[in-house]
Design a protein around this motif. Structure first.
Motif, PDB file in Angstrom:
ATOM      1  N   ALA A  50       0.851  -1.204   0.000  1.00 22.18           N
ATOM      2  CA  ALA A  50       0.000   0.000   0.000  1.00 22.18           C
ATOM      3  C   ALA A  50       0.884   1.251   0.000  1.00 22.18           C
ATOM      4  CB  ALA A  50      -0.909  -0.011   1.230  1.00 22.18           C
ATOM      5  N   GLU A  51       0.492   2.255  -0.794  1.00 24.75           N
ATOM      6  CA  GLU A  51       1.277   3.492  -0.904  1.00 24.75           C
ATOM      7  C   GLU A  51       0.512   4.655  -0.316  1.00 24.75           C
ATOM      8  OE1 GLU A  51       1.917   3.934  -5.056  1.00 24.75           O
ATOM      9  OE2 GLU A  51       3.525   2.437  -5.149  1.00 24.75           O
ATOM     10  N   ALA A  52       1.248   5.577   0.278  1.00 22.30           N
ATOM     11  CA  ALA A  52       0.615   6.793   0.794  1.00 22.30           C
ATOM     12  C   ALA A  52       1.647   7.912   0.828  1.00 22.30           C
ATOM     13  CB  ALA A  52       0.066   6.546   2.202  1.00 22.30           C
ATOM     14  N   GLY A  53       1.184   9.124   0.698  1.00 26.56           N
ATOM     15  CA  GLY A  53       2.093  10.263   0.798  1.00 26.56           C
ATOM     16  C   GLY A  53       1.619  11.170   1.906  1.00 26.56           C
ATOM     17  N   THR A  54       2.526  12.021   2.393  1.00 26.89           N
ATOM     18  CA  THR A  54       2.117  12.990   3.408  1.00 26.89           C
ATOM     19  C   THR A  54       1.980  14.353   2.749  1.00 26.89           C
ATOM     20  OG1 THR A  54       4.353  13.666   3.956  1.00 26.89           O
ATOM     21  CG2 THR A  54       3.481  11.753   5.137  1.00 26.89           C
ATOM     22  N   VAL A  55       1.414  15.290   3.472  1.00 27.19           N
ATOM     23  CA  VAL A  55       1.258  16.643   2.941  1.00 27.19           C
ATOM     24  C   VAL A  55       2.631  17.248   2.639  1.00 27.19           C
ATOM     25  CG1 VAL A  55       0.448  18.975   3.459  1.00 27.19           C
ATOM     26  CG2 VAL A  55      -0.948  16.996   4.079  1.00 27.19           C
ATOM     27  N   ASN A  56       3.587  17.032   3.535  1.00 23.83           N
ATOM     28  CA  ASN A  56       4.948  17.528   3.309  1.00 23.83           C
ATOM     29  C   ASN A  56       5.525  17.002   2.015  1.00 23.83           C
ATOM     30  OD1 ASN A  56       5.310  19.156   5.448  1.00 23.83           O
ATOM     31  ND2 ASN A  56       6.387  17.653   6.724  1.00 23.83           N
ATOM     32  N   GLN A  57       5.327  15.715   1.806  1.00 21.44           N
ATOM     33  CA  GLN A  57       5.869  15.112   0.592  1.00 21.44           C
ATOM     34  C   GLN A  57       5.182  15.668  -0.641  1.00 21.44           C
ATOM     35  OE1 GLN A  57       5.052  11.146   1.715  1.00 21.44           O
ATOM     36  NE2 GLN A  57       7.136  10.704   2.401  1.00 21.44           N
ATOM     37  N   ALA A  58       3.886  15.878  -0.538  1.00 24.69           N
ATOM     38  CA  ALA A  58       3.135  16.401  -1.678  1.00 24.69           C
ATOM     39  C   ALA A  58       3.665  17.772  -2.073  1.00 24.69           C
ATOM     40  CB  ALA A  58       1.654  16.471  -1.342  1.00 24.69           C
ATOM     41  N   ALA A  59       3.943  18.620  -1.080  1.00 26.62           N
ATOM     42  CA  ALA A  59       4.466  19.955  -1.367  1.00 26.62           C
ATOM     43  C   ALA A  59       5.834  19.848  -2.022  1.00 26.62           C
ATOM     44  CB  ALA A  59       4.554  20.774  -0.077  1.00 26.62           C
ATOM     45  N   ARG A  60       6.643  18.917  -1.526  1.00 19.86           N
ATOM     46  CA  ARG A  60       7.973  18.734  -2.109  1.00 19.86           C
ATOM     47  C   ARG A  60       7.858  18.249  -3.545  1.00 19.86           C
ATOM     48  NH1 ARG A  60      10.325  16.840   2.755  1.00 19.86           N
ATOM     49  NH2 ARG A  60       9.973  14.673   2.212  1.00 19.86           N
ATOM     50  N   ILE A  61       6.911  17.350  -3.789  1.00 28.09           N
ATOM     51  CA  ILE A  61       6.760  16.800  -5.132  1.00 28.09           C
ATOM     52  C   ILE A  61       6.330  17.890  -6.108  1.00 28.09           C
ATOM     53  CG2 ILE A  61       5.335  15.258  -6.561  1.00 28.09           C
ATOM     54  CD1 ILE A  61       5.444  13.274  -4.167  1.00 28.09           C
TER      55      ILE A  61
END
Ligand SMILES: [Zn+2]
Length: 277
Positions: A50-61
């Motif tokens: 299962a994959e998930a991202g965090t808000v921090n990661q989303a901003a970095r992406i």
């Protein structure tokens, strides 16, 4: 570092497999029609995948996508803008002022919003100065007092006024253009740092309408004095074109003007192809 870690969200697998791990991967994607490979980070469960991202990661992406794209299409990346700005010791506010844009724009571009091509050009001029302006300014910083100084020198050799009130610079700009181009060809640098556009009535000082009043008012004693070689170039051009009509006609025969589309910048790198002087 420690603070950073504490901000990271600990993710548990929703299926109850315990702590998920951070995985770095490269994602291929098409962004604005350009294929790019973007390094991403996401949480993954090593048991079920299962994959998930965090808000921090989303901003970095988001920032990474913007920068990968900018690199691919030759726009300055956010990081490059910050780095160049700091090298010049400029605050975001000072850079905004230099470019005549709002500070919010600088913040957005540095943060990951993609600037337009024309804003990228303006950024490069503000941040790189002469290096990007070489072909536009002929290896010299643009100086209005120097324009006045060069025109005054022409006037003293020609024995008449070429810069008049309410002037459209139809003739003055041609003398100036030849002087800048010939100086670039023979000394490696223009006289005034001016940029010229190919207009229907010949090479013209770019944005002359905005400059003319400032040129007329400029104090030429504030300009770097002309050296003997520069004076010789001006004298040669003035002797060759003793009448204003002559410089006008000669400029219209130059193929480096003819080959440019209407309104395009005439690059100094074409100075070697001048034929009139
Ligand atoms: Zn799982």
């Amino acid at each position: 570092m420690r603070g950073n870690k504490m901000n990271e969200v600990r993710m548990n697998c929703p299926s109850g497999h315990g702590k998920m791990v951070v995985r770095k991967a490269k994602k291929r994607m098409t962004f604005r029609g350009v294929k790019i490979i973007v390094p991403i980070e996401q949480y993954i469960c090593i048991v079920c995948g299962a994959e998930a991202g965090t808000v921090n990661q989303a901003a970095r992406i988001q920032k990474t996508i913007a920068d990968t794209y900018r690199k691919a299409v030759n726009l300055l990346t956010g990081e490059e803008i910050v780095e160049k700005r700091k090298r010049l010791n400029l605050t975001q506010e000072a850079l905004a002022k230099r470019m005549n844009v709002g500070i919010a724009s600088i913040k957005r571009w540095e943060g990951g919003t993609i600037q337009s091509k024309s804003m990228d050009h303006a950024l490069r001029i503000a941040l790189e100065g002469q290096t990007v302006g070489d072909s536009c300014t002929g290896n010299r910083t643009f100086s209005i007092p120097r324009i006045k100084l060069v025109l005054k020198e022409f006037e003293s050799v020609l024995g008449k006024h070429i810069l008049k009130k309410n002037d459209k610079m139809l003739f003055a700009a041609k003398y100036l253009w030849y002087a800048d181009m010939v100086a670039h060809r023979e000394t490696g640098g223009s006289l005034t740092g001016s940029t010229y556009a190919a207009l229907p009535y010949g090479p013209q000082l770019n944005n002359y309408k905005d400059l003319i009043e400032d040129i007329i008012r400029a104090d030429e004693s504030k300009a770097e004095p002309l050296n003997p070689e520069e004076k010789r170039i001006i004298t040669r051009i003035a002797m060759k074109f003793s009448e204003e009509r002559m410089v006008y006609d000669a400029a219209h025969k130059e193929k480096i003007w003819k080959k440019q589309p209407n309104g395009a910048i005439i690059p100094y790198t074409d100075s070697v192809e001048l034929t009139g002087v």
